[in-house]
Design an enzyme around this catalytic site. Structure first.
Site, PDB file in Angstrom:
ATOM      1  N   THR A 152       2.833  -6.110   2.559  1.00  0.00           N
ATOM      2  CA  THR A 152       3.437  -5.042   3.492  1.00  0.00           C
ATOM      3  C   THR A 152       2.023  -3.757   3.692  1.00  0.00           C
ATOM      4  OG1 THR A 152       4.168  -3.698   1.742  1.00  0.00           O
ATOM      5  CG2 THR A 152       5.847  -5.362   2.709  1.00  0.00           C
ATOM      6  N   ASP A 170       0.901  -1.139   0.108  1.00  0.00           N
ATOM      7  CA  ASP A 170      -0.036  -0.023  -0.153  1.00  0.00           C
ATOM      8  C   ASP A 170       0.769   1.389  -0.006  1.00  0.00           C
ATOM      9  OD1 ASP A 170      -0.691   0.549   3.619  1.00  0.00           O
ATOM     10  OD2 ASP A 170       1.009  -0.361   2.539  1.00  0.00           O
ATOM     11  N   PHE A 230      -0.777  -0.721  12.430  1.00  0.00           N
ATOM     12  CA  PHE A 230      -1.773  -0.449  11.344  1.00  0.00           C
ATOM     13  C   PHE A 230      -2.223  -1.499  10.353  1.00  0.00           C
ATOM     14  CE2 PHE A 230      -3.643   2.955   8.822  1.00  0.00           C
ATOM     15  CZ  PHE A 230      -3.391   2.315   7.507  1.00  0.00           C
ATOM     16  N   ASN A 231      -1.194  -2.182   9.830  1.00  0.00           N
ATOM     17  CA  ASN A 231      -1.706  -3.192   8.682  1.00  0.00           C
ATOM     18  C   ASN A 231      -2.746  -4.187   9.323  1.00  0.00           C
ATOM     19  OD1 ASN A 231       0.020  -1.955   6.787  1.00  0.00           O
ATOM     20  ND2 ASN A 231       1.694  -3.504   7.301  1.00  0.00           N
ATOM     21  N   HIS A 262       9.691   0.054   7.940  1.00  0.00           N
ATOM     22  CA  HIS A 262       9.182  -1.062   8.334  1.00  0.00           C
ATOM     23  C   HIS A 262       8.994  -2.144   7.209  1.00  0.00           C
ATOM     24  CE1 HIS A 262       7.296   1.449  11.535  1.00  0.00           C
ATOM     25  NE2 HIS A 262       6.957   2.258  10.733  1.00  0.00           N
ATOM     26  N   ASP A 263       8.201  -1.836   5.851  1.00  0.00           N
ATOM     27  CA  ASP A 263       8.057  -2.882   4.956  1.00  0.00           C
ATOM     28  C   ASP A 263       9.533  -3.315   4.394  1.00  0.00           C
ATOM     29  OD1 ASP A 263       5.275  -0.869   3.728  1.00  0.00           O
ATOM     30  OD2 ASP A 263       5.695  -2.460   5.440  1.00  0.00           O
ATOM     31  N   ASN A 269      -2.395   2.697   3.375  1.00  0.00           N
ATOM     32  CA  ASN A 269      -1.800   4.088   3.840  1.00  0.00           C
ATOM     33  C   ASN A 269      -2.596   4.958   3.235  1.00  0.00           C
ATOM     34  OD1 ASN A 269       0.455   3.471   5.479  1.00  0.00           O
ATOM     35  ND2 ASN A 269       1.602   2.599   3.623  1.00  0.00           N
ATOM     36  N   ASP A 291       6.908   1.304   1.672  1.00  0.00           N
ATOM     37  CA  ASP A 291       6.740   0.175   0.723  1.00  0.00           C
ATOM     38  C   ASP A 291       7.544   0.311  -0.422  1.00  0.00           C
ATOM     39  OD1 ASP A 291       4.058   1.156   2.242  1.00  0.00           O
ATOM     40  OD2 ASP A 291       3.665  -0.999   1.710  1.00  0.00           O
TER      41      ASP A 291
HETATM   42  O1  RIB Z   1       2.499  -0.047  10.925  1.00  0.00           O
HETATM   43  C1  RIB Z   1       3.474  -0.025   9.560  1.00  0.00           C
HETATM   44  C2  RIB Z   1       2.798  -0.216   8.379  1.00  0.00           C
HETATM   45  O2  RIB Z   1       1.680   0.661   8.155  1.00  0.00           O
HETATM   46  C3  RIB Z   1       3.722  -0.064   7.149  1.00  0.00           C
HETATM   47  O3  RIB Z   1       3.496  -1.145   6.320  1.00  0.00           O
HETATM   48  C4  RIB Z   1       3.442   1.095   6.540  1.00  0.00           C
HETATM   49  O4  RIB Z   1       3.503   1.203   5.441  1.00  0.00           O
HETATM   50  C5  RIB Z   1       1.906   1.079   6.880  1.00  0.00           C
HETATM   51  O5  RIB Z   1       1.275   0.292   5.889  1.00  0.00           O
HETATM   52 CA    CA Z   2       2.704  -0.503   4.032  1.00  0.00          CA
END
Ligand code: RIB
Ligand code: CA
Length: 316
Positions: free
Chosen positions: A123, A9, A164-165, A238-239, A38, A14
């Protein structure tokens, strides 16, 4: 070479994950699918096309997926990624021709026809992955492993309990974690430490490469947003850390744990409930990343983005 499908996303982190996958000799990137997270589905799809245009990889197929979670209403993150989902720099309008196929069908088709098992690297929210597993369960035997960015054992970001994801589509995450497919969970416990700090960003910008000089201001935007909200000293990739595990497995240390996904809690929706002490007696269903080698990860990022810079210089 590992055959890899990314589901994402984009999203600044990403974007870095896509760049690492495209540049690495360890990975054959079979395609990219996009999902709302996102930002809205149309924006994350456009961003994936823009990223591939920037790095001149119009050969990588892109298929658009769901615009909302399976059950819940969509939640986006403009406070982190901006209105476009990739704020911070101007870069080319997409010139990549997307596939006229839904992401779920592309995932199923690609996995089923592959002569080797495929790694899935989601991701973003797990909506596309969960629906693909439900629509064609046969793909389970042809997925080598799902290496996902999501969740956390001790950390959180979108609520005090969740990442979040997973939070955006907890029902999808539950389907994935209960699928029986091998999972590596790369969560906030390590990704919040995968910080590309502001001096790293300046160093990248100074290379003046055609990709680096766009990526640096984008990461500065992303880093500033994270500094303001979470007090980070830069951009948490993160990703990219999740994807990096397929390039060099030693970037993280994992522990086999049983992870349940909370889908009902008033305060705990989307929590990845990791059984750290084996209290439930349930068999582990994920290898959970608990430590990272930040030096190794950052040198990989510099090396592979530098490789993309060179590939564009040589193209002229
Ligand atoms: O919490 C971080 C994640 O949420 C990452 O994948 C960031 O791109 C958002 O999608
Ligand atoms: Ca992401």
């Amino acid at each position: 070479m590992k055959k890899v499908l990314m589901d994402c996303d984009p999203g600044h982190d990403d974007m870095i994950a896509i760049m690492l996958a495209a540049a690495s000799d360890e990975i054959e990137l079979l395609g990219i699918t996009t999902v709302a997270g996102n930002q809205t589905g149309s924006k994350t799809f456009r961003n994936a096309l823009r990223i591939l245009t920037l790095i001149n990889r119009k050969d990588i197929p892109v298929a658009r997926g769901f615009d909302k979670p399976i059950v819940r209403e969509l939640i986006v993150a403009p406070e982190i990624h901006g209105v476009s989902g990739l704020d911070g720099a101007d870069f080319p309008e997409p010139s990549v021709k997307p596939l006229n196929m839904h992401a779920v069908d592309f995932i199923i088709k690609t996995v089923m026809k592959s002569d080797e098992n495929v790694y899935l690297v989601p991701t973003g929210p797990l909506t596309n992955i969960a629906v693909a597993l439900m629509k064609e369960p046969k793909i389970k035997d042809k997925i080598e492993r799902i290496v996902l960015m999501g969740g956390a054992v001790f950390d959180s970001n979108v609520t005090p309990a969740a990442e979040f994801n997973i939070y955006v589509d907890p029902e999808a995450a539950k389907i994935v974690f209960e699928s029986g497919v091998p999972i590596t969970m790369v969560g906030l416990d390590v990704t919040d430490k995968a910080i590309f700090n502001f001096s790293d960003i300046d160093k990248l910008e100074k290379t003046n490469g055609r990709v680096s000089r766009v990526v640096a201001p984008l990461l500065r935007f992303f880093g500033n947003a994270n500094k303001e909200i979470y007090g980070f000293n830069g951009a948490p990739l993160h990703d990219a850390l999740a994807l990096s595990v397929l390039i060099d497995r030693s970037v993280v240390k994992t522990k086999p744990l049983h992870v349940d996904i909370e889908t009902k809690g008033e305060f705990t929706r989307g929590e990845t409930v990791a059984d750290v002490y084996g209290i439930t007696g349930k068999a582990p269903n994920a290898d959970v990343a608990m430590e990272l080698d930040l030096k190794k990860f950052k040198s990989m990022v510099f090396k592979l983005i530098g490789k993309l810079d060179e590939s564009l210089e040589n193209r002229i």
